[in-house]
Design an enzyme around this catalytic site. Structure first.
Site, PDB file in Angstrom:
ATOM      1  N   GLU A 240       0.831  -1.206   0.000  1.00  8.61           N
ATOM      2  CA  GLU A 240       0.000   0.000   0.000  1.00  8.61           C
ATOM      3  C   GLU A 240       0.869   1.262   0.000  1.00  8.61           C
ATOM      4  OE1 GLU A 240      -3.858  -0.096   2.009  1.00  8.61           O
ATOM      5  OE2 GLU A 240      -3.166   1.620   3.183  1.00  8.61           O
ATOM      6  N   ARG A 266      -3.402  33.348 -19.005  1.00  2.94           N
ATOM      7  CA  ARG A 266      -4.001  34.351 -18.117  1.00  2.94           C
ATOM      8  C   ARG A 266      -3.144  35.622 -18.162  1.00  2.94           C
ATOM      9  NH1 ARG A 266      -8.480  36.324 -15.500  1.00  2.94           N
ATOM     10  NH2 ARG A 266      -7.865  37.332 -13.552  1.00  2.94           N
ATOM     11  N   GLN A 277       8.255  35.836 -12.493  1.00  4.24           N
ATOM     12  CA  GLN A 277       9.101  34.792 -11.929  1.00  4.24           C
ATOM     13  C   GLN A 277       8.464  34.087 -10.721  1.00  4.24           C
ATOM     14  OE1 GLN A 277      12.967  35.658  -9.919  1.00  4.24           O
ATOM     15  NE2 GLN A 277      13.830  34.866 -11.803  1.00  4.24           N
TER      16      GLN A 277
END
Ligand code: FAD
Length: 377
Positions: A240, A266, A277
């Site tokens: 797991e 955008r 940056q």
């Protein structure tokens, strides 16, 4: 070290990504496991990957499984469905494959593989979480039967499960020999499943309490041998912790692709936000985390197929991938601004889902304890 994938692995990656993107889609109802998605995954072969061919599975090696799950996580946005599938495979199928009798394998594995049965593992209790060896649920012998009494909680899949791998104390003496594992059907007399919990995330992966009130079981319910419970649990945790976040590596790749696309398109202050940056470095850090996560996953999945896989490396993978997923989910939200904060974008859901990864399958603190113990601390 050769990090290139074989042609077969590339084909599997491409096919699984297409399957997850086209078939599993992005439509799901909060609070409900997608039974349709579960069946589609079974038909595709996901639940059968860790199971040998004689019981209906494909008996895939762990690296191939990791590659398929990563691709599944890229295409499927339903993190709850992916989490439920993982719980089913590592905490129910693996204990059966590794420790089940031939009769138990014949009885349960074909159904767990073909999607008609859902499995769970029940260890955690209201008063016992990380300290699993101290569980208080007991199993007492009565003639040729076992009688279980106690309560388990936070059990993934329990509200919809058919088969329960349950750990109980069969000895009053402390130590690893006190735990024994049992395979229990949902309709066993004395087993009661509680109401589904409302959770912060992973809302499409149902979870509840399971109570055993003098639950009577035949001797065929014993999984492995009496006192072997902790070994079975550790085997299940090894698989797991190594593979449960393979789907998340795919999710992190999708998050990065979407965040880069957003940063390129955008516009603010007359420029794409990716030219600032502060934004581009955040995405660069996501890339660093993703590549490190993928390398750790592939390394551990390769080792899991060998004779002596390491529990420490499983903990390294679990702690790094879970924390990387949360950080990257937060970074995507920040990149999308207010739109990312809106539920409809699906971005904030990843943040809520990611928090769970630092808790389930042993918390980050417990993974660090294991790593520290391997350092001799
Ligand atoms: C989404 C989800 C799914 C789950 N599914 C299952 C399931 O299917 N089956 C199941 O049995 N359980 C399941 N669990 C329960 C999970 O295994 C436990 O939550 C986990 O083991 C921690 O136990 P706890 O929550 O009781 O926390 P506790 O053990 O009470 O710990 C509380 C805090 O103390 C810290 N802590 C405890 N001991 C130590 C220590 N020795 N050193 C340092 N820090 C320590 C922990 O890290 C944690 O921050 C699930 C949990 C979640 C969130």
């Amino acid at each position: 070290l050769d990090f290139s994938l074989s042609d077969d692995q590339r084909d599997l990656q491409r096919a699984t990504r297409d399957f997850a993107t086209n078939e599993l889609g992005s439509e799901f109802v909060d609070g409900e496991l997608s039974h349709e998605g579960w069946k589609q995954c079974a038909a595709y072969g996901i639940q059968g990957m860790p199971v040998t061919t004689d019981f209906g599975g494909s008996g895939s090696d762990p690296l191939t499984i990791a590659i398929a799950l990563e691709a599944l996580g890229y295409g499927c946005r339903d993190n709850g469905l992916l989490f439920s599938l993982n719980a089913h495979m590592w905490s129910c199928e693996i204990p059966l494959v590794r420790f089940g009798s031939d009769g138990q394998k014949r009885r349960y594995l074909p159904g767990l593989v073909d999607g008609s049965l859902i499995g769970v593992q029940a260890m955690t209790e209201p008063d016992v979480g990380s300290d699993a060896l101290s569980i208080t649920t007991t199993a007492r012998r009565r003639a040729d039967r076992w009688v279980l009494s106690g309560a388990k909680t936070f059990i993934t899949n329990a509200p919809v499960a058919d088969v329960f791998v349950v750990f109980a104390a069969t000895s009053d003496s402390p130590g690893i020999g006190r735990l024994t594992a049992f395979l229990i059907d949902r309709d066993a007399p004395g087993l009661t499943v509680g109401q589904p919990f409302h959770k912060m995330g992973l809302t499409t992966s149902p979870m509840s309490e399971v109570v055993f009130s003098g639950c009577e079981l035949g001797s065929d319910a014993l999984l492995g041998s009496e006192g072997a419970g902790f070994t079975i649990f550790n085997t299940s945790m090894l698989w797991e912790r190594s593979l449960i976040l393979a789907t998340v590596v795919g999710t992190m790749q999708r998050q990065l692709d979407e965040a880069v696309a957003q940063a390129r398109t955008r516009m603010q202050f007359g420029a794409a936000i990716g030219t600032f940056q502060a934004v581009s470095h955040r995405l660069a850090d996501m890339k660093v985390r993703l590549e490190a996560a993928r390398l750790l996953l592939y390394r551990q999945a390769s080792e899991l197929g060998t004779a002596r896989p390491s529990a420490m490396w499983a903990s390294i993978v679990k702690v790094f991938l879970s924390e990387a997923f949360l950080r990257s989910s937060e970074d995507v939200l920040q990149t999308f601004g207010a739109y990312g904060y809106m539920a409809e974008a699906g971005v904030e859901r990843d943040v809520r889902d990611a928090y769970a990864a630092r808790i389930y399958s042993g918390t980050s603190d417990i993974q660090r304890n294991i790593i520290a113990a391997h350092l001799g601390l």
